[in-house]
Design an enzyme around this catalytic site. Structure first.
Site, mmCIF file in Angstrom:
data_model
loop_
_atom_site.group_PDB
_atom_site.id
_atom_site.type_symbol
_atom_site.label_atom_id
_atom_site.label_comp_id
_atom_site.label_asym_id
_atom_site.label_seq_id
_atom_site.Cartn_x
_atom_site.Cartn_y
_atom_site.Cartn_z
ATOM 1 N N GLU A 150 0.814 -1.222 0.000
ATOM 2 C CA GLU A 150 0.000 0.000 0.000
ATOM 3 C C GLU A 150 0.847 1.273 0.000
ATOM 4 O O GLU A 150 0.806 2.067 0.943
ATOM 5 C CB GLU A 150 -0.968 -0.014 1.192
ATOM 6 C CG GLU A 150 -2.008 -1.106 1.073
ATOM 7 C CD GLU A 150 -3.170 -0.954 2.052
ATOM 8 O OE1 GLU A 150 -2.991 -0.331 3.111
ATOM 9 O OE2 GLU A 150 -4.265 -1.470 1.745
ATOM 10 N N GLU A 309 -6.460 -8.001 -1.139
ATOM 11 C CA GLU A 309 -6.960 -8.106 0.244
ATOM 12 C C GLU A 309 -8.437 -7.767 0.279
ATOM 13 O O GLU A 309 -8.890 -6.851 -0.425
ATOM 14 C CB GLU A 309 -6.261 -7.085 1.162
ATOM 15 C CG GLU A 309 -4.810 -7.323 1.420
ATOM 16 C CD GLU A 309 -4.228 -6.227 2.318
ATOM 17 O OE1 GLU A 309 -4.981 -5.618 3.103
ATOM 18 O OE2 GLU A 309 -3.021 -5.977 2.199
#
Ligand code: GLA
Ligand code: ZN
Length: 686
Positions: A150, A309
């Site tokens: 991320e 995810e």
């Protein structure tokens, strides 16, 4: 490039948290196949376990995990650990610690906070990735690389400031006057005499030059891209056939995802929509999620993306963390696949015992049981995903594109004047929802994409336009395309300088057939109304709809016609929705933000009129959509019910459908979808 033949099904797996509990790791490998999993994302935050002290490497535990995965025929999505640093590194090389926008160097701690420029960190990451790539290049478990985690945020240290100045020198070809002109530094005596005078935007210094803020954000993306390229170098060298990705954050505000996608082999995204939020229908959340999936699918056209995810139940970071109700995890996972994903990966496999993520949803909870509701639902989905091999490699084709552009989003986010909050994402979604409800697939593109392949381009709030875009849109319409523009179109160039000569600027006035002379801003609780003049809008003549946020007062040219007018204020009866014929095409213009009920009617009409293909001819019940993927002449229609009630859907008369999961021909003309139910139907292109 090696590709996966199956839908990837797995989870973030962090055995590095359990190295002193070998029995837990044994149990994990017993349970993962039981859950139907064929992959695991590993090593993402494992730097401390891989290099406990500088120069001391310890890969044996990872060898063991890789070997066990291989033994079970599973694939590793192998992480590079750059998302979080061990203490020794920050202690001995503080240049890796990020500096805040007011010049404070952060302490060691948490994650996602390295300096983007630090030569030491780049060297260490390169070294680490080299070791990982050399060690596992021939390992049968290696399926994909997962770079960092991320990527986000920015650093204001002196190294980054200097890199920013170099980036500016290059962009403005060393000409400080060119920068002064684009940043309009003439205001408040801010004219720079040289690049060395420039400091990054800061609340303690300069932050009101919007052109500068935009350049800073571009620079941060560029610096992140160059950081990732450094990570990729050894990986691509040693394992050229293994795809690389990094988990993007859906709609991250800080980084231009189009630029990140360019350097990856496949796009992947972390998906955490806020399901079951108070006061919002599941359908509305599904539309939000769908829009995000379509962005990520469109980042690399004609390729699948991966959901890296999602949670099987709840997260730990909303204020109120609702569970996914029974059936929701399966439906939302299938939704991602319907929009082009070829994976379902959870965060995370097993619950951490302590720290902030201990109560995040997981496949295996702290009770360690495989008899829980979540484990059972996850396993059932695992079995079903195994039946979707045929879907792998299929893509989505769209007649419609919606322009969603990060630089434009930044410019809108920064603008002063008009009204706050002005949520660009929400305005884009309002124009997307009608297509979702009609079962029409939409590509989400940046303003640099090719427009010619689409029958309709929707460009909500195209406020800041880069050079050449207006000309391409003009040509698109002149050649027969249908363009939808709204209030605030082409007010500024790519550096936030207003276009001279009236709005929409840069020649788009000609296409829109009008000039927006003034713009009125409404308080959030205020509304105007638009009264429909023509059924060409798709709405009944004389009916009225609410409008909010912004109302432009426009002057039409001769070729332009008013389709709806304002009902209130001094600009009452002046045009609010217009259409202009331009060349062989048409440009519709929304001078104000009209409610979604009107947009639904408007786009319904456009879909009919332009012969835009719907994924199913029938009118779909509220909360149900149909999304399509295709491979050659084989078509997969995903019919998804985001309501808690049973829904009936009429199938197209002349199509012979088969149920992909049941592997059976469908004989009924109508199907029933249970609450949170779905069907995947296949058929052949006629
Ligand atoms: C992000 C991170 C994960 C985890 C989850 C929790 O997506 O990438 O490491 O922290 O959030 O939702
Ligand atoms: Zn820095």
């Amino acid at each position: 490039m090696n590709r996966f033949e199956h839908i990837i099904y797995g989870a973030d797996y962090n055995p590095d948290q359990w190295l002193s509990h070998p029995e837990i790791i044994d149990e994990d490998f017993r349970l993962m196949p039981k859950a139907g999993m064929n992959s695991a994302s590993i090593g993402i935050f494992a730097w401390k376990e891989l290099e406990p002290e500088e120069g001391v490497y310890c890969f044996e535990w990872l060898d063991d995990i890789m070997d066990r995965l291989a033994k079970q025929g599973m694939k590793a999505v192998l992480g590079t650990p750059s998302g979080a640093r061990p203490y020794w590194m920050d202690r001995d090389h503080p240049e890796v610690l990020r500096v805040s926008d007011v010049g404070d160097r952060y302490y060691h701690g948490i994650r996602h906070n390295h300096c983007l420029t630090s030569p030491y960190y780049r060297k260490k990451v390169h070294e680490m990735n080299t070791r990982l790539a050399q060690r596992y290049k021939d390992h049968p478990a290696l399926g994909m690389w997962h770079i960092g985690n991320e990527f986000q945020g920015e650093c204001y240290c002196e190294l980054c400031q200097e890199a920013f100045r170099s980036w500016l020198r290059e962009k403005y070809h060393g000409d400080i006057q060119a920068l002064n002109e684009q940043w309009w530094t003439y205001c408040w005596s801010r004219k720079y005499s040289g690049f060395e005078e420039i400091e990054a935007p800061s609340p303690r210094g300069e932050y009101l030059i919007h052109g500068m803020n935009l350049d800073w954000k571009r620079f941060v993306t560029a610096q992140t891209v160059s950081f990732i390229k450094n990570e990729l170098e050894p990986i691509r060298r040693y394992t050229p056939d293994i795809p690389v990705t990094t988990n993007l954050m859906g709609r991250s505000d800080t980084l231009d995802q189009w630029k990140l996608a360019e350097i990856l082999d496949v796009v992947s995204v972390d998906s955490y929509p806020e399901w079951c939020v108070n006061g919002q229908s599941h359908a509305r959340v599904a539309q939000f999620a769908a829009f995000t999936f379509d962005i990520n699918r469109s980042l690399k056209k004609n390729l699948p993306f991966y959901v890296m995810e999602c949670t099987p139940s709840q997260v730990n970071w909303y204020d109120v963390n609702r569970l996914k109700k029974p059936g929701m995890n399966e439906l939302t996972s299938i939704q991602a696949i319907a929009h082009g994903s070829e994976s379902v990966q959870y965060f995370q496999w097993r619950g951490a015992r302590g720290a902030s993520e201990k109560l995040h949803g997981t496949v295996v909870g702290h009770n360690g049981k495989d008899s829980t509701r979540v484990f059972r639902e996850v396993s059932i989905l695992g079995e079903r995903l195994k039946k979707l091999d045929d879907v792998v490699g299929s893509i989505t084709k769209s007649d419609v594109a919606l322009i969603y552009d990060w630089e434009n989003k930044w410019a809108i986010g920064d603008l002063m004047g008009l009204t706050k909050p002005l949520d660009y994402d929400e305005i884009c979604e309002e124009h997307y929802i009608p297509f979702w409800e009609e079962g029409v697939s939409v590509d989400i593109i940046s303003m640099d994409h090719d427009f010619t392949e689409y029958r309709m381009i929707v460009a909500p709030m195209l406020y800041s336009v880069r050079p050449g875009v207006a000309d391409r849109l003009k040509k698109y319409v002149a050649d027969g395309g249908t363009l939808i523009l709204t209030f605030c179109t082409a007010y500024v160039n790519e550096n936030d300088l207003c276009f001279l000569g009236g709005f929409p600027g840069d020649g788009l006035m000609e296409v829109a057939g009008l000039e927006a002379e003034e713009i009125d801003a409404l308080y959030p609780e205020e509304f105007n109304q638009v009264t429909v003049l023509s059924e060409e809008t798709g709405a009944e003549s004389g009916s009225s709809y609410r409008s909010c946020s912004l109302c432009e007062v426009v002057n039409m040219q001769e070729t332009c016609r008013s389709l709806a007018v304002y009902a209130e204020d001094f600009y009452k009866e002046t045009p609010a929705v217009t259409v202009n014929s331009y060349g062989k095409g048409q440009c519709f213009y929304f001078a104000t933000r009209v409610e979604v009920e009107f947009l639904k009617k408007f786009y319904h009409k456009r879909i009919e009129e332009k012969g835009i293909s719907r994924n199913m001819a029938t009118t779909l019940p509220d909360g149900v959509t149909v999304q399509r993927r295709q491979k050659g002449d084989e078509i997969f229609d995903f019919i998804l019910n985001f309501t808690e009630e049973e829904q009936q859907v009429r199938l197209d008369e002349d199509i012979v459908y088969a149920d992909v999961l049941e592997r059976q021909r469908i004989t009924e003309k109508e199907i029933m979808l249970p609450a949170f139910g779905y069907r995947i139907l296949s058929h052949r292109n006629k």
